[in-house]
Structures are given as C-alpha cells and as structure tokens.
Design a protein around this motif. Sequence first.
Motif, short mmCIF file in Angstrom:
data_model
loop_
_atom_site.label_atom_id
_atom_site.label_comp_id
_atom_site.label_asym_id
_atom_site.label_seq_id
_atom_site.Cartn_x
_atom_site.Cartn_y
_atom_site.Cartn_z
N ARG A 17 22.66 -8.80 -0.64
CA ARG A 17 21.98 -7.64 -0.09
C ARG A 17 20.47 -7.85 0.00
NH1 ARG A 17 19.90 -2.75 -1.45
NH2 ARG A 17 19.94 -3.03 -3.69
N LEU A 18 19.94 -8.64 -0.91
CA LEU A 18 18.50 -8.82 -0.92
C LEU A 18 18.03 -9.89 0.04
CD1 LEU A 18 16.57 -8.74 -4.27
CD2 LEU A 18 16.26 -7.41 -2.21
N VAL A 37 9.66 -10.41 -0.36
CA VAL A 37 9.38 -10.29 -1.79
C VAL A 37 9.01 -11.62 -2.41
CG1 VAL A 37 10.31 -9.52 -3.98
CG2 VAL A 37 10.99 -8.38 -1.87
N VAL A 43 1.49 -7.51 -3.76
CA VAL A 43 2.56 -6.66 -4.25
C VAL A 43 3.44 -6.20 -3.09
CG1 VAL A 43 3.08 -4.55 -5.55
CG2 VAL A 43 1.00 -5.84 -6.04
N PRO A 44 4.77 -6.25 -3.24
CA PRO A 44 5.63 -5.75 -2.16
C PRO A 44 5.21 -4.35 -1.75
CG PRO A 44 6.94 -6.78 -3.85
CD PRO A 44 5.54 -6.71 -4.39
N THR A 93 6.87 -1.96 0.39
CA THR A 93 7.79 -0.84 0.53
C THR A 93 9.10 -1.15 -0.15
OG1 THR A 93 8.61 -1.75 2.59
CG2 THR A 93 6.85 -0.12 2.73
N SER A 94 9.82 -0.12 -0.47
CA SER A 94 11.12 -0.33 -1.08
C SER A 94 12.10 -0.82 -0.01
CB SER A 94 11.62 0.98 -1.71
OG SER A 94 11.65 1.98 -0.75
N PRO A 95 13.20 -1.49 -0.44
CA PRO A 95 14.07 -2.13 0.53
C PRO A 95 14.58 -1.20 1.62
CG PRO A 95 14.60 -2.84 -1.68
CD PRO A 95 13.60 -1.73 -1.82
N SER A 96 14.87 0.04 1.26
CA SER A 96 15.43 0.92 2.27
C SER A 96 14.44 1.26 3.37
CB SER A 96 15.92 2.21 1.61
OG SER A 96 14.84 2.88 1.01
N ARG A 97 13.17 0.97 3.09
CA ARG A 97 12.16 1.25 4.12
C ARG A 97 11.78 -0.02 4.88
NH1 ARG A 97 7.99 5.27 0.92
NH2 ARG A 97 9.47 6.93 0.52
N GLN A 98 12.42 -1.10 4.53
CA GLN A 98 12.15 -2.33 5.26
C GLN A 98 12.73 -2.21 6.66
OE1 GLN A 98 10.54 -5.04 4.27
NE2 GLN A 98 10.09 -4.38 2.19
N SER A 113 0.85 -6.00 -0.36
CA SER A 113 -0.47 -5.37 -0.43
C SER A 113 -1.35 -6.19 -1.35
CB SER A 113 -0.32 -3.94 -0.98
OG SER A 113 0.52 -3.18 -0.14
N SER A 123 -1.19 0.48 2.58
CA SER A 123 -0.83 1.62 3.41
C SER A 123 0.21 2.45 2.68
CB SER A 123 -0.26 1.16 4.76
OG SER A 123 -1.25 0.48 5.50
N THR A 124 0.10 3.75 2.75
CA THR A 124 0.99 4.56 1.94
C THR A 124 1.16 5.96 2.53
OG1 THR A 124 1.33 5.48 -0.29
CG2 THR A 124 -0.93 5.37 0.51
N ASP A 125 2.27 6.57 2.16
CA ASP A 125 2.49 7.97 2.50
C ASP A 125 2.02 8.90 1.38
OD1 ASP A 125 3.70 7.24 4.88
OD2 ASP A 125 5.68 7.11 3.96
#
Lengths: 248, 163
Positions: A36-37, A44, A107-108, A110-115, A129, A151-153
């Motif tokens: 999955r990764l 990463v 540093v990575p 975004t989390s994987p689901s946001r890739q 980042s 960049s961030t929400d």
Amino acid sequence: MSDLRTLHDAFAELDRRADAAAARTAPVVRPRRTVRLVPVAATVVAVAGLVAGAAWLVPSDSGTHTATPPATSSTTRAPASPDDLIARFGAVLGDTATFEVTQRISVPRTSPSRQPEPGVTPLDGQDGSPMVVGTLTSADGRGTLGLMIYSTDSEPGEWCNLPRAENCTVTTLPDGSRLATGTRQPAPGAVSYLACLKRPDGTMILINVSNQDDPSGAAATSPAGRILSPQSPLTPDRLKEIVTSDKW
Amino acid sequence: MEFTEYVARQRPALMRFATVLSCRTWLAEELVSDVLGRAFERWERISEMAEPHAYVRRMVVNEYLSWRRRLTRTSPRAEVEPMAVSDGADERAERDEMIHRLAGLPRKQRAAVVLRYYAGLSDKEIAVQLGCREPTVRSQIHRALNALRIDLTASSPHFQETS
C-alpha cells in the motif's frame, strides 16, 4: 544505594546522546515496505537525513561571508529544499546575525490519503517541507533557531493550542495573513519566542528561537535546556519582522 | 495538527524518550523512524485523537517491547551503547553505572520505570501504555527500582519529560 537523582542524571545523559545522534543521522521517517505504501514511497523515502556541521555563516561584524548563500529576490514560491530555505533565510536575515546550520530536514508534507492517486509521483519535484535548525548569534545574544516553511490548511493559532505555548496571540495583518506570536520561559533565565505566519496563499512560515539548545525551549534539567546566553538572539519584534519579510 | 508539524515539534522528544527507553541511540533512531513511518500512514486518524503524542509514544513503547524481532532481521550490533569513559567524578561514574543497570533491566520493567520517572505517567496511564493491569505496573516498577538499587527514601527531585 542510589537515589532518584542518579536515575534522573542517567535519563539526562541518554537525552544528550539522543540529541547528539539526531544531529548526525538518519531518516526522519521510514515507511513500512508494504504494497500500500509503494505509491507514496518515493515521497517519503526522500526525507533527508540530518546533516550535522553543514553550515554557512553570515558574520555580523565584518560583512565578509563564509559560504555565502546565493542571493535571492522576492518571490512567492516557497523554498522547496533545506538548501533553498537556508538561502532564503540568509536573504531575510541580511548581515544582522550569524546562522550556523546544524540540521537540515525534509518532512513529508501530507498524509497518504491526501497524496495524488496511487502510483502517481508528484511532478513538482518537492518531496517534503524543508526545515532547518541552527545556532544563531547576533548582537543581542546567542541561541538556537528552528525554521520551517510548508503549505497547509491549518491555522497558525494551532501552535498556540499546544501545552507548551504561553502568552500566544493571533492577529490578522493588513494583507490577510494570520500571525501567531508567543513567548515562554521554560526555565529561569531561559526564553523562547514563536512566530508563525500563514500567508493568504496557504504558505506557513514557522520560527522558534530561544537562548537555549532547544529552539522551542526546554526544562532546565534537560541537556537541551542549556542556556547559551542571557538573551535570545532575536527579540519578538525582530522575529515578527523576519517572518513577515517580503524576501521569502 | 498536520504530520509535518507534528514531526517538527515532537521528533526530538520522541528520540529522547526512545533513547531513554532503549539505552541505545541507534535503536532509538530505528524505533522512531519506523513508528513515524507508520504514524504517517494513519495520520488522519491519529491527528483527530485527543492526545496524538501520547498515542505515538505508545507506538514507540510497543515497538521497543518487540525490538528483539527487529534484531533478528538486522545486522548484529553492540547490545549496549559504549559507556562514556569516566572522568573520575563520582557523580558521572554513578550515572554511567545507572545507565548500565537500566540497560540490563527486562524490557517491561524498563518501560515501566521510564514511563513513571521519565514521562511522569500514573500507574493507570502506564497500564494503558503497556497493556497490563495497575498492580502489574506497581510490581514491575518495584522490581525495577530494586534492580537499579534506588532508595526511594532518599531525595526525590521532580521529573519531567523533556520535549
């Protein structure tokens, strides 16, 4: 027989070893090698190691630079790598202080689901980042500084919600940027300042500076709590000037 | 908090915690890197927890408690970090001896004593972290203190996890 003080001393020595190890090594994040990764592994795995001793110096007195960072002009594009970030910070800082980089980290983001979709490698070539940590010396004092741009929400005020945050306030600047600033005194004689600016384009500039070994401040009993000078190398006002600079 | 922010903020504290827990800096690096890799995968869920750092720290504890399996997969390494050569100061020699005794504790005993005296957790919190009952926590700590030759009636300074 020993007492708990000796156990505490042992913990502090192990803390010191951990800090020393962190300064000389290693992947920040290592993904599991699962199927999955795999799609995001390229992002990463590219997390950079911490590079100790790689430094550029901007003398505050002579004006003669050692390993002077490349000149930069005003730009709205955020630095993509620790080296970019160091160069940009050099332009912002000018010749007002000396900054010796001790750690460069990516540093990575975004989390994987946001890739992007599985199997799609981000095309912009930015794998994380950038973050840098180093020793800052100015006419005001000597200490450490941690700097990251991403960049961030999220909102800069989230940094005020951390248990360590003290005297933290958020203001909105005329251009719509949101600025969080805070001060804390983690130990007698120690001071740490935070400034976190979120620009309207979603870019966050985060800086922690202190007169201790830890830019965020640390308990006096910790090795990272060592006080390097009576004052922080940056005042809160100077820190605000830096994060709001148009040279980023 | 986004993962980027969490790592920037807490990785040093995790490294220190893992080093105290394992008494080995190289193992601490392995533990923290692996745990952050897994946390990265699940970050959306972890970040919504009330205390994400406590959860990640628990991941470090669990990873540490299973570290022997890791050793079977990696090259043989020294079991204990080389001790610093004593400079003759009594305090330093006593400290190094304490590190040596810490390194020799059974893993659960060491985890319990680190969570109590380094992380400052209660019996209840430690029980959650270790997945056991509170009386077991107290027993583990009691045995650990005996093995460490610590006299609780002596001075007892305040302890605080560094971060």
